[in-house]
Design an enzyme around this catalytic site. Structure first.
Site, PDB file in Angstrom:
ATOM      1  CG  HIS A 151      41.402 -36.329 -25.032  1.00  0.00           C
ATOM      2  ND1 HIS A 151      40.181 -36.194 -25.640  1.00  0.00           N
ATOM      3  CD2 HIS A 151      42.052 -37.309 -25.709  1.00  0.00           C
ATOM      4  CE1 HIS A 151      40.079 -37.063 -26.637  1.00  0.00           C
ATOM      5  NE2 HIS A 151      41.203 -37.747 -26.699  1.00  0.00           N
ATOM      6  CE  LYS A 180      29.219 -32.876 -17.174  1.00  0.00           C
ATOM      7  NZ  LYS A 180      29.683 -32.721 -18.536  1.00  0.00           N
ATOM      8  NE  ARG A 181      37.130 -37.569 -15.670  1.00  0.00           N
ATOM      9  CZ  ARG A 181      37.998 -36.559 -15.551  1.00  0.00           C
ATOM     10  NH1 ARG A 181      38.644 -36.383 -14.406  1.00  0.00           N
ATOM     11  NH2 ARG A 181      38.222 -35.739 -16.546  1.00  0.00           N
ATOM     12  CE  LYS A 222      34.770 -34.081 -16.268  1.00  0.00           C
ATOM     13  NZ  LYS A 222      34.533 -33.667 -17.661  1.00  0.00           N
ATOM     14  CB  THR A 266      31.202 -36.532 -26.003  1.00  0.00           C
ATOM     15  OG1 THR A 266      31.484 -37.370 -24.871  1.00  0.00           O
ATOM     16  CG2 THR A 266      32.463 -36.306 -26.817  1.00  0.00           C
ATOM     17  CE  LYS A 274      28.149 -39.482 -25.497  1.00  0.00           C
ATOM     18  NZ  LYS A 274      29.021 -39.900 -24.398  1.00  0.00           N
TER      19      LYS A 274
END
Length: 808
Positions: A357, A548-549, A554, A656, A660
């Site tokens: 991952h 998100k985290r 990110k 993901t 969504k």
């Protein structure tokens, strides 16, 4: 909740059953029942049917001699289960009506069901989606993990700072779970290994705990199959040492039980200390050992011959956390089933698959060799033996040099010697898959380049997916109803039938109804934020969302810096026709991740200043919503207009959340990273906002000696925004708070925040222009919904089942 003695006497048989459960299983009179009592009574009532289907599913698998899938994951972010179960069983209306006769609102009690604190981000949510899809596709499967008592922390924001509090999701018990005392296993640590003259090896641990199974049913779509999520809890073999207790050493008397319970207390303990590292390795071995013992026990019980294990069991490792399972299965085969090493290794590799991952070095777990050997001395011997076999095989290839040998080895020799868990998982599996096309290609070129050359057929791609039941039908019922009216309900069984919706994108009346659904969802989210945070939002503004985290790759920081630049532009040019925006952030930072926690503080500092500035009014509002979890995501995602998927190219495995959001009618602004690339290919270039460097360009810029200071100096908007942040404009109580964060961008900018800033800002202005024409915007959102059905986890699981597990 209006539950009074005057409520109508129920005449509905289902209402009678719920009331009976309240009285005889909860022990409450209806007049005294509180909302959580009604929740438990409803779960217990619907659970009866689930148990019947669960037992039928298990018996059918046994009778057919079916091969089972075993999914090992340190996280299962399953969210609330009542709505999921009711939807998949088709009982929503019946239960709502039955509760109404009792004066109880189903929606109200659904809202108080706690999220299971069993995960943090995409890894755990993917595992939950996969478990639901396995059941929906009627594939026999077990999920294996840890039953965390507190799990991932509950996040509170105090003065803009993240505070970590215990997540007490088990405070009222868990009516979904069943303890299986008969499924209990000895899990040892430490001690010594003794070799006997007959070749037998015996490991005598110095410490041991008992792993006890706790099962939760996983209901598939239309209730066709119910699978098992088996979570392990830890108990001491001697819960209390009476001699110490009688001596007055009360803490010492309970130390064994406390040490055992520590294993299942918290998800991802802070591993910045040696003690934290040891606890995390203990956790990973604890659940891996219990799971592998359980799998082997079940196989021998039903099929007898351990040699047929690969024919009846497919074990999938969800990232490196359960990688020690490879060594554990080897230990059981050689030490307990008297199998020769080579035969055991062949059987092990044919049984395991490994999903990678991440390409981030810090996330490719490795353990200091002394720690690993002290805790797991027998496994250290097995790892050395596997490594010897692996390196001899590698040396047989004339093209393999010392550098390649060092990269292939299970033991990292440069500096501190460490056991590489990703290499162990790769070597011990017949299949190694990435989770998006780009990610899989990069695996072959980077972290596993030498292992890939050695085993060129082992790496394959399985692009991630999401379950459309939870992430469309349950979280966005109004949109689901609109789609059903437009194209029928076939998409409920097969999300890949959604492309039929594209024909309605040019229908002005349909677009108007589609936009009305989105606005209604935004009104609901705005009401939630007003109630929970006291911030008023305009539902007609563009809702721009990044949830998100929190991690530097990110690039929440890029988003915040661009927000500061936008704030400056709005104030400097009030005459322009600005698009009103609401910037929404949510996510948790690892407790030891200083910069991530500082980014949360910056988001809140910027929000406090901008939200209070009358010169921008409702043109720009910002909110950092605390305690991000599945249930919060279910509120936010249907209300989003713009989905921020802006990771540094080449660093996000898949994502993901991007799927969504698109499924719920948000347009993506993102880099060519992870599954963004495949989303772009499916929705079309006209219906997505792509910006920034590619993964190859990022790698080239780093290799060429990237000078971020030159880039910042050449971008007036960026330089001004960074200067404001660094000078304390947004942190007057501590003007130097963000000096180091900004200096990091000037000095090295590893995550290319400065390098991509101008492209990001340009893409945001393209978003503004598109938003001005609502018909064009809504047309694009409909095309997104219509063309992302391929990203269903059902499709992903079919690919795993056919190409890796051999169960379809």
């Amino acid at each position: 909740m209006n539950v009074t003695a005057a409520a109508a006497t129920p005449t509905d048989p289902l209402a009678d059953r719920i009331l009976d459960a309240l009285i005889h299983r909860i022990g409450k009179d209806r007049d005294a029942a509180r909302p959580h009592d009604w929740l438990a009574a409803t779960i217990l009532t619907i659970r009866d049917e689930i148990i019947d289907r669960w037992m039928e599913s298990t018996k059918a698998a046994h009778a057919a001699g079916a091969k089972r899938v075993y999914y090992l994951s340190l996280e299962f972010l399953i969210g609330r289960l009542l709505r999921d179960a009711l939807s998949n069983l088709g009982h929503n209306d019946a239960v709502r009506d039955a509760l109404a006769t009792l004066g109880v609102d189903l929606a109200e009690i659904e809202e108080i069901e706690p999220d299971a604190a069993l995960g943090n981000g995409g890894l755990g949510r993917l595992a939950a989606c996969f478990m639901e899809s396995l059941a929906s596709l009627e594939l026999p499967a077990y999920g294996y993990g840890i039953r965390y008592v507190n799990g991932m922390f509950r996040q509170r924001i105090d003065d803009g700072w993240q505070m970590e509090l215990p997540e007490t999701w088990l405070a009222h018990g868990n009516p979904w779970e069943f303890e299986r005392r008969e499924s209990a296993y000895f899990v040892g640590f430490g001690g010594e290994v003794v070799a006997h003259d007959n070749g037998q090896v015996h490991w005598s641990p110095v410490e041991a705990v008992e792993a006890v199974a706790v099962d939760t049913p996983v209901v598939g779509w239309r209730g066709k199959r119910v699978n098992t999520l088996r979570l392990w809890t830890a108990k001491a073999f001697d819960p209390i040492k009476l001699d110490k207790f009688n001596e007055g050493d009360f803490q010492g008397a309970l130390s064994g039980q406390m040490r055992a319970e520590t294993l299942t207390r918290v998800l991802y303990p802070n591993d910045s200390t040696p003690a934290g590292q040891e606890l995390r390795l203990r956790q990973e071995y604890f659940f891996s050992s219990a799971s592998i013992q359980d799998i082997v026990r079940r196989h021998v019980q039903y099929f007898g011959d351990i040699a047929t294990l690969p024919d009846k069991a497919a074990i999938q490792l969800n990232d490196t956390h359960p990688a020690v399972s490879v060594a554990e299965l080897m230990r059981l085969l050689t030490d307990h089933h008297d199998m020769a090493f080579d035969a055991a290794w062949d059987l092990t590799r044919r049984t395991f698959g490994y999903t990678n991952h991440t390409l981030l070095p810090e996330a490719l777990e490795s353990w200091p060799l002394p720690l690993f050997e002290r805790l797991l001395p027998r496994h250290m011997q097995i790892v050395y033996a596997i490594n010897a076999k692996l390196l001899r095989e590698a040396r047989a290839n004339a093209d393999v040099d010392d550098r390649a040998i060092a990269a292939i080895s299970l033991i990292e020799e440069g500096g501190e010697r460490r056991v590489r868990m990703a290499n162990l998982a790769f070597a011990g599996s017949h299949s190694v898959n990435g989770v998006a096309a780009l990610h899989t290609a990069l695996m072959k070129q980077t972290v596993f380049a030498d292992l890939h050359r050695m085993y060129p057929d082992r790496i394959n791609n399985k692009t991630n997916g999401i379950t459309p039941r939870r992430w469309l039908q349950q979280c966005n019922p109004a949109l689901t109803a609109l789609i059903r009216e437009a194209i029928g309900d076939g998409f409920c069984d097969d999300a890949e039938k959604l492309p039929a919706l594209a024909a309605h994108a040019d229908d002005a009346a349909f677009r108007e109804r589609f936009a009305a659904v989105k606005r209604s969802n935004k009104v609901a989210l705005a009401a939630y934020i007003k109630d929970s945070m006291g911030l008023r939002l305009d539902p007609d503004a563009l809702f721009d969302v990044q949830i998100k985290r929190i991690h530097e790759y990110k690039r929440q920081l890029l988003n915040i810096v661009e927000t500061v630049a936008l704030y400056d532009q709005i104030r400097s040019h009030p005459e322009r026709d600005w698009t009103p925006r609401v910037k929404l952030f949510a996510g948790k930072a690892a407790s030891s991740y200083h910069n991530a926690k500082l980014i949360i503080k910056l988001a809140n500092d910027v929000a406090r200043r901008i939200n209070a500035d009358p010169s921008v009014g409702d043109l720009l509002k910002i909110a950092f919503i605390p305690n991000y979890n599945v249930s919060l995501a279910e509120k936010i995602i249907p209300a989003a207009d713009l989905s921020e998927q802006i990771s540094t190219a080449g660093m996000e495995a898949s994502g993901t959340g991007n799927m969504k959001f698109a499924l719920n009618g948000a347009l993506t602004i993102g880099t060519l990273d992870g599954a963004n690339i495949e989303i772009k290919d499916r929705v079309g270039d006209d219906h997505i906002f792509i910006f920034g460097m590619t993964a190859d360009e990022v790698a080239a810029k780093r290799a060429d000696g990237y000078r971020p200071r030159d880039v910042i100096d050449a971008s007036p908007e960026l330089a001004q925004a960074l200067a404001a942040i660094a000078s304390g404009v947004f942190s007057p109580d501590d003007p130097k708070r963000y000096e180091g964060l900004v200096a990091g961008l000037y000095d090295h900018d590893w995550f290319m925040v400065a390098a991509d800033f101008d492209a990001f800002a340009g893409a945001q202005r393209a978003v503004d222009a598109r938003w001005q024409d609502r018909a064009v915007w809504t047309r694009s959102t409909i095309h997104n919904v219509a063309n992302v059905g391929w990203f269903s986890s059902d499709r992903t699981i079919r690919d795993y089942a056919r190409e890796i597990w051999g169960v379809m």
